[in-house]
Design a protein around this motif. Structure first.
Motif, short mmCIF file in Angstrom:
data_model
loop_
_atom_site.label_atom_id
_atom_site.label_comp_id
_atom_site.label_asym_id
_atom_site.label_seq_id
_atom_site.Cartn_x
_atom_site.Cartn_y
_atom_site.Cartn_z
N TYR A 1 -37.59 -19.42 20.82
CA TYR A 1 -37.92 -19.29 22.05
C TYR A 1 -39.54 -18.92 22.05
O TYR A 1 -40.27 -19.39 22.82
CB TYR A 1 -37.09 -18.59 22.81
CG TYR A 1 -37.34 -18.62 24.48
CD1 TYR A 1 -36.57 -19.74 25.28
CD2 TYR A 1 -38.26 -17.85 25.17
CE1 TYR A 1 -36.82 -19.84 26.47
CE2 TYR A 1 -38.41 -17.98 26.51
CZ TYR A 1 -37.57 -18.94 27.15
OH TYR A 1 -37.86 -18.81 28.66
N VAL B 1 -36.88 -2.40 30.68
CA VAL B 1 -36.76 -3.77 31.00
C VAL B 1 -35.27 -3.76 31.59
O VAL B 1 -34.48 -2.99 31.14
CB VAL B 1 -36.94 -4.78 30.05
CG1 VAL B 1 -38.23 -4.78 29.62
CG2 VAL B 1 -36.23 -4.32 28.67
N LEU C 1 -31.97 -6.28 31.69
CA LEU C 1 -31.22 -7.59 31.27
C LEU C 1 -30.18 -7.95 32.04
O LEU C 1 -29.13 -7.28 32.25
CB LEU C 1 -30.65 -7.36 29.75
CG LEU C 1 -29.75 -8.13 29.04
CD1 LEU C 1 -30.66 -9.58 28.74
CD2 LEU C 1 -29.16 -7.92 27.76
N ASN C 2 -30.57 -9.11 32.71
CA ASN C 2 -29.13 -9.79 33.47
C ASN C 2 -28.86 -11.05 32.93
O ASN C 2 -29.58 -11.93 32.98
CB ASN C 2 -29.73 -9.88 35.09
CG ASN C 2 -30.48 -8.57 35.42
OD1 ASN C 2 -29.63 -7.77 35.73
ND2 ASN C 2 -31.62 -8.52 35.88
N TRP C 3 -27.64 -10.99 32.53
CA TRP C 3 -27.31 -12.54 31.59
C TRP C 3 -25.92 -12.58 32.09
O TRP C 3 -25.02 -12.01 32.85
CB TRP C 3 -27.42 -12.16 30.26
CG TRP C 3 -27.03 -11.34 29.37
CD1 TRP C 3 -26.17 -10.07 30.09
CD2 TRP C 3 -26.69 -11.21 28.23
NE1 TRP C 3 -25.79 -9.31 28.86
CE2 TRP C 3 -25.81 -10.03 27.82
CE3 TRP C 3 -26.87 -11.99 27.10
CZ2 TRP C 3 -25.49 -9.62 26.44
CZ3 TRP C 3 -26.81 -11.43 25.80
CH2 TRP C 3 -26.10 -10.53 25.50
N GLU D 1 -40.85 -8.94 27.15
CA GLU D 1 -40.20 -9.83 28.20
C GLU D 1 -39.87 -11.16 27.80
O GLU D 1 -39.02 -11.74 28.53
CB GLU D 1 -41.55 -10.05 29.28
CG GLU D 1 -41.64 -8.66 30.02
CD GLU D 1 -42.41 -7.44 29.58
OE1 GLU D 1 -42.83 -7.86 28.38
OE2 GLU D 1 -42.32 -6.52 29.89
N THR D 2 -40.37 -11.88 26.60
CA THR D 2 -40.07 -13.07 26.50
C THR D 2 -38.90 -12.94 25.62
O THR D 2 -37.84 -13.78 25.72
CB THR D 2 -41.14 -13.32 25.13
OG1 THR D 2 -42.44 -13.57 25.66
CG2 THR D 2 -40.74 -14.75 24.61
N ILE E 1 -36.34 -11.06 26.52
CA ILE E 1 -35.32 -10.79 27.69
C ILE E 1 -35.05 -12.27 28.05
O ILE E 1 -34.16 -12.77 28.56
CB ILE E 1 -35.81 -9.77 28.63
CG1 ILE E 1 -35.67 -8.36 28.18
CG2 ILE E 1 -34.85 -10.03 29.92
CD1 ILE E 1 -34.26 -7.67 27.95
N GLU E 2 -36.30 -12.98 28.25
CA GLU E 2 -36.09 -14.36 28.97
C GLU E 2 -35.29 -15.26 28.08
O GLU E 2 -34.58 -16.07 28.55
CB GLU E 2 -37.48 -14.77 29.09
CG GLU E 2 -37.56 -16.27 29.92
CD GLU E 2 -39.26 -16.64 30.01
OE1 GLU E 2 -39.33 -17.79 30.19
OE2 GLU E 2 -39.91 -15.77 30.24
N ALA E 3 -35.63 -15.15 26.74
CA ALA E 3 -34.66 -15.96 25.70
C ALA E 3 -33.35 -15.49 25.89
O ALA E 3 -32.40 -16.63 25.82
CB ALA E 3 -35.22 -15.80 24.45
N CYS F 1 -31.57 -14.69 28.37
CA CYS F 1 -31.15 -15.22 29.53
C CYS F 1 -30.74 -16.57 29.60
O CYS F 1 -29.96 -17.34 30.33
CB CYS F 1 -31.88 -14.90 30.91
SG CYS F 1 -32.29 -13.36 31.26
N HIS F 2 -31.27 -17.24 28.45
CA HIS F 2 -31.01 -18.59 28.14
C HIS F 2 -30.09 -18.57 26.96
O HIS F 2 -30.11 -20.08 26.39
CB HIS F 2 -32.09 -19.56 27.92
CG HIS F 2 -33.03 -19.54 29.06
ND1 HIS F 2 -32.96 -20.61 30.16
CD2 HIS F 2 -34.26 -18.92 29.48
CE1 HIS F 2 -33.87 -20.35 31.07
NE2 HIS F 2 -34.63 -19.33 30.97
#
Length: 465
Positions: free
Chosen positions: A128, A274, A276-278, A304-305, A307-309, A311-312
């Motif tokens: 990612y 940070v 983490l909402n997943w 942040e990257t 965490i974003e990864a 979430c996907h």
């Protein structure tokens, strides 16, 4: 084109190694006694020729190299033919190091539980972030088209376990990999067929940790006391700790979390806080995520990257995988085969679904489970389930007194288990099927049975009207 033949190709490690060998330009064939999805399906889709059963004739094409899987014994007839014919052979882990890992920066993920998921998370985060890692994952990773890839980047992520290498090399597989970063998740007794005690396993972890360079990193679960003691005895590289119990002495820790584990507030002594909402349930998966975040941030990925990864991130197949919902009955498939993992998986579905009842269906298939080693610890692991249906195959050795509970139902055939549980289930139930094998396709057969029951009920109701 050089030809590699793999004896025992349908294990998750050797099957995925076959993909890497093919991508490196080797012709690949193999043999195995037991082939079941998802590995059998994957090899067929990749057009890798697999012979069923072990036989000297499987070597008549004179491969340039034979790789011997770690489940293969010296008495195997194909091994005997290999030795009689003087063929060149080695183990899978040794081949991996010499042909794939030697010139890469390796991230090795080890521990009793969570290796496959955490390896998948790290590989996905690096991908990612645009780093194009190579990876070998011991399962079907749904973020990728394959469970193994050579990759163009400098990093290679490999699931690394303590099981022995081959009948001729009794060191643990992970000793071969020589990582720069080791993510160590937990340490408990398992593999009773090759280890006599937890101390034997600790010794292999010590050997593994000592292969790390002083410039490397050890990512460690701060909540696991036994693991911490082993690391403190062995590690010369800097240690980065993580904790899901809120221990503020750790470098990374979860200081608050929702009941369903889908929302966590994470703090780092270096990277700050940070959220983490997943959508991945289970406290054990939060621990896996924290290990993965700590790992990728050590090599420069922005938190942040990372965490974003996540979430996907898509769960690995057979890890709390929701297969179907039929008439309000949810059916999950899970790979849990150790008391700690069983307890964590039952807790996860209890918290995410809040079902009327949790019905656990279990196959004690691993060597340790068949030997009855975990005993009362296994029985206690099912405390959060309302009913437990267990298939006891003929080679399972148990003390019946361990299973003497009103909520335990033991069956000597999958057919009788399936018939009983399908009659018992009602709307609002959650079914959690746990096995590290094929379980005679019980999961899909149960779904089909419930769908058939639904169709029959609909016909009966329409006739009454």
């Amino acid at each position: 084109m050089k030809h590699i033949h793999i004896i025992g190709i349908c294990g998750t490690f050797m099957g995925n190694l076959a993909l890497l060998a093919r991508d490196l330009g080797f012709q690949v064939s193999g043999s195995d006694l037991n082939a079941y999805p998802p590995m059998s399906t994957m090899l067929a889709e990749q057009k890798i020729d697999v012979s069923t059963g072990y036989h000297p004739d499987n070597l008549n094409h004179r491969p340039d190299l034979v790789l011997v899987g770690n489940t293969i014994s010296r008495s195997n007839p194909e091994v005997d033919a290999m030795l009689d014919r003087g063929m060149y052979y080695t183990s899978g882990p040794q081949w991996m190091y010499e042909n794939v890992l030697r010139d890469r920066k390796v991230i090795a993920v080890a521990g009793t539980h969570g290796k496959t998921t955490t390896t998948s998370m790290i590989a996905w985060m690096l991908d990612y972030a645009g780093l194009s890692p190579g990876y070998l994952i011991g399962g079907v990773a749904q973020n990728f088209s394959d469970a193994a890839r050579i990759g163009d980047g400098e990093w290679f992520v490999i699931e690394s376990d303590e099981y022995d290498t081959a009948y001729f090399d009794k060191r643990s597989k992970f000793v071969h990999y020589r990582p720069r970063i080791a993510a160590l998740l937990n340490l408990e007794f398992d593999h009773a067929d090759i280890f006599n005690s937890i101390e034997d396993i600790e010794r292999q972890f010590e050997y593994f940790i000592r292969t790390l360079p002083s410039s490397g990193r050890t990512i460690a679960n701060f909540d696991d006391t036994r693991l911490g003691e082993v690391i403190n005895r062995s590690s010369v590289s800097p240690i980065v700790n993580f904790s899901t119990s809120g221990n503020r002495e750790a470098d990374w820790y979860v200081d608050s979390q929702s009941e369903d584990y889908l929302h966590s507030h994470i703090h780092s002594s270096v990277h700050g806080s940070v959220d983490l909402n997943w959508n991945i349930p289970g406290q054990h998966n939060t621990a896996n995520a924290l290990a993965a975040i700590a790992t990728v941030c050590e090599i420069g990925v922005n938190v942040e990257t990372a965490i974003e990864a996540l979430c996907h991130f898509k769960p690995v197949k057979r890890r709390l995988e929701l297969l179907a919902e039929v008439n309000g009955i949810k059916i999950y498939d899970d790979f849990a085969h150790h008391p700690t993992a069983i307890l964590a998986s039952i807790d996860a579905v209890s918290k995410i679904d809040h079902p009327k009842r949790v019905i656990a269906i279990f196959e004690p298939r691993s060597n340790t489970m068949r030997m009855g080693i975990h005993g009362q610890n296994l029985v206690d692991a099912f405390d959060l389930a309302d009913q437990v249906y267990m298939y006891r195959a003929p080679n399972v050795v148990w003390n019946d007194r361990d299973l003497d509970r009103d909520d335990f139902f033991i069956f000597d055939s999958v057919e009788s288990l399936l018939a009983s549980v399908s009659r018992e289930l009602t709307s609002g139930d959650t079914v959690l099927v746990m096995s590290n094998g094929g379980f005679e396709n019980l999961q899909n057969r149960l779904i089909e049975q419930l769908q058939n029951n639904s169709s029959i009920l609909s016909i009966v109701n329409s006739k009454k009207q």
